[in-house]
Design a protein around this motif. Structure first.
Motif, short mmCIF file in Angstrom:
data_model
loop_
_atom_site.label_atom_id
_atom_site.label_comp_id
_atom_site.label_asym_id
_atom_site.label_seq_id
_atom_site.Cartn_x
_atom_site.Cartn_y
_atom_site.Cartn_z
N PHE A 226 -10.58 -10.19 -4.30
CA PHE A 226 -11.34 -9.22 -3.47
C PHE A 226 -10.81 -7.87 -3.40
CE2 PHE A 226 -8.65 -11.87 -0.55
CZ PHE A 226 -8.32 -11.14 0.40
N ASN A 227 -11.53 -6.87 -3.15
CA ASN A 227 -10.71 -5.53 -3.10
C ASN A 227 -11.11 -4.96 -1.82
OD1 ASN A 227 -10.38 -5.78 -5.79
ND2 ASN A 227 -12.03 -4.69 -6.47
N LEU A 228 -10.28 -4.16 -1.33
CA LEU A 228 -10.63 -3.54 0.30
C LEU A 228 -10.36 -2.26 -0.08
CD1 LEU A 228 -8.54 -6.05 2.43
CD2 LEU A 228 -10.74 -5.73 2.21
N ASN A 229 -11.14 -1.20 0.72
CA ASN A 229 -10.91 0.36 0.59
C ASN A 229 -9.78 0.71 1.29
OD1 ASN A 229 -13.18 0.85 -1.00
ND2 ASN A 229 -14.53 0.54 0.88
N VAL A 230 -8.93 1.59 0.90
CA VAL A 230 -7.92 1.99 1.45
C VAL A 230 -8.20 3.37 2.24
CG1 VAL A 230 -5.50 2.97 1.32
CG2 VAL A 230 -6.06 0.68 0.02
N GLU A 231 -8.15 3.26 3.53
CA GLU A 231 -8.57 4.76 4.19
C GLU A 231 -7.49 5.81 3.88
OE1 GLU A 231 -11.43 3.68 8.08
OE2 GLU A 231 -9.22 4.06 8.38
N GLU A 232 -6.18 5.29 4.09
CA GLU A 232 -5.16 6.47 3.92
C GLU A 232 -4.05 5.60 3.16
OE1 GLU A 232 -2.44 9.42 6.81
OE2 GLU A 232 -3.49 7.63 7.39
N PHE A 233 -3.29 6.46 2.16
CA PHE A 233 -2.07 5.74 1.16
C PHE A 233 -0.98 6.61 1.80
CE2 PHE A 233 0.47 5.87 -2.38
CZ PHE A 233 1.01 4.68 -2.45
N ILE A 234 0.34 6.09 2.35
CA ILE A 234 1.28 6.70 2.83
C ILE A 234 2.52 6.25 2.24
CG2 ILE A 234 2.61 7.16 4.78
CD1 ILE A 234 0.01 6.07 6.45
N LEU A 235 3.09 7.29 1.77
CA LEU A 235 4.80 7.23 1.31
C LEU A 235 5.52 7.11 2.44
CD1 LEU A 235 4.63 9.08 -2.35
CD2 LEU A 235 4.37 6.49 -1.67
N LEU A 236 6.13 6.19 2.71
CA LEU A 236 7.05 6.13 4.15
C LEU A 236 8.30 6.73 3.64
CD1 LEU A 236 6.10 2.63 5.49
CD2 LEU A 236 5.51 4.58 6.45
N GLY A 237 8.89 7.66 4.29
CA GLY A 237 10.18 8.26 4.39
C GLY A 237 10.24 9.40 3.17
N GLN A 238 8.91 9.73 2.80
CA GLN A 238 8.78 10.57 1.64
C GLN A 238 8.12 11.92 2.21
OE1 GLN A 238 10.07 9.86 -1.41
NE2 GLN A 238 10.73 8.27 -0.29
N HIS A 239 7.84 12.11 3.46
CA HIS A 239 7.29 13.31 3.97
C HIS A 239 6.13 13.65 3.10
CE1 HIS A 239 11.02 14.25 6.10
NE2 HIS A 239 11.50 13.79 5.10
N LYS A 240 5.22 12.73 3.01
CA LYS A 240 4.01 12.97 1.90
C LYS A 240 2.94 11.91 2.52
CE LYS A 240 6.06 14.85 -2.06
NZ LYS A 240 6.18 14.61 -3.63
N THR A 241 1.67 12.38 2.19
CA THR A 241 0.47 11.30 2.52
C THR A 241 -0.43 11.76 1.64
OG1 THR A 241 -0.97 10.60 4.18
CG2 THR A 241 -0.30 12.62 4.25
N TRP A 242 -1.19 11.02 0.96
CA TRP A 242 -2.42 10.84 0.34
C TRP A 242 -3.67 10.63 0.78
CZ3 TRP A 242 2.42 10.55 -1.81
CH2 TRP A 242 2.89 11.36 -2.87
N GLN A 243 -4.61 11.45 1.02
CA GLN A 243 -5.87 11.46 1.81
C GLN A 243 -6.88 12.17 1.26
OE1 GLN A 243 -5.74 10.70 6.03
NE2 GLN A 243 -7.23 12.15 6.07
N GLU A 244 -7.69 11.90 0.75
CA GLU A 244 -9.02 12.72 0.03
C GLU A 244 -10.43 12.29 0.87
OE1 GLU A 244 -9.05 11.69 -3.66
OE2 GLU A 244 -6.88 12.52 -4.22
#
Length: 245
Positions: A226-244
């Motif tokens: 089963f698949n789940l939608n990811v609202e936000e993907f975060i790289l911890l400790g990398q000062h970055k976040t991917w969100q579209e």
């Protein structure tokens, strides 16, 4: 008499190197989280990117945090804790939507009786978590595969061929009755493995199709995907976040 209320909520799942999860749980509690669940997983990542995120370790800490309206503060606290930790508390996290978080309350006036039972449940659609918030889309999905013990490595091998960079295995135990097995068509083998793969949305169909070719999964009752939608993907400790959006 038991009274419950169901509110929309958020779940944050963090994947870190072993013995690093407790620090994030402490930071989340300080920001208002009621608590968290810490699980032990096994990493199947071997790429340079995952090694840089400390996710090439053989063992991982997996932190589950379910949050109400304190979600923004908790997520920010987790990010800050990862960036400030001198031990390079790196890893990754995904935020998921939880349509209904069911909790107990003493205020019986807030509930209605459903079906004549002793329990009362009210669906609260006025939770601040979702007020004014547009649906979020990170471009990632979380693929979950539950199979009998010993099969997850074969599943991951096929997923890699289709573009998956890595995954995490959580050991589990099957629970059920004989009639449940007949209903779902899944053999009640006590030892289970749950494989979690975070992948780009466009790669998910090919990955799932490849996973389905594993002999165990190509048979009825061989496992569940089963698949789940990811609202936000975060790289911890990398000062970055991917969100579209």
């Amino acid at each position: 008499m038991q009274n419950f209320v169901a509110n929309p909520a958020k779940m944050l799942i963090c994947f870190l190197g072993r013995h690093r999860g407790e620090r994030l749980v402490d930071a989340a509690k300080e920001a208002g989280a009621r608590g968290g669940t810490l699980a032990l997983g096994q990493s199947l990542g071997n790429s340079r990117i995952l090694q840089a995120l400390s996710l090439g370790d053989i063992q991982q800490d997996i932190v589950y945090l379910v949050m109400g309206d304190e979600a923004p503060a908790v997520i920010q606290a987790v990010k800050d804790a990862a960036e400030a930790d001198p031990r390079r508390l790196s890893g990754m996290a995904v935020r998921l939507a939880v349509p209904e978080l069911i909790i107990r309350t003493r205020d019986s006036q807030r509930f209605f009786r459903h079906g004549g039972g002793a329990d009362r449940v009210q669906i609260n659609n006025n939770n601040p978590v979702d007020q004014g918030e547009k649906p979020m889309h990170s471009g990632y999905k979380m693929i979950n595969v539950i199979v009998n013990s010993g099969v997850a490595d074969d599943v991951m091998a096929e997923a890699r061929k289709a573009g998956a960079s890595g995954g995490t295995i959580i050991n589990a135990r099957g629970i059920g009755k004989e009639e449940d097995a007949k209903f779902f068509g899944i053999a009640l083998v006590p030892e289970k493995e749950m494989l979690i793969i975070i992948a780009r949305e466009e790669a998910v169909p090919n990955i799932v199709e490849a996973i389905a070719t594993v002999p165990t999964l190509s048979q009825p009752g061989g496992g569940i995907i089963f698949n789940l939608n990811v609202e936000e993907f975060i790289l911890l400790g990398q000062h970055k976040t991917w969100q579209e959006e």
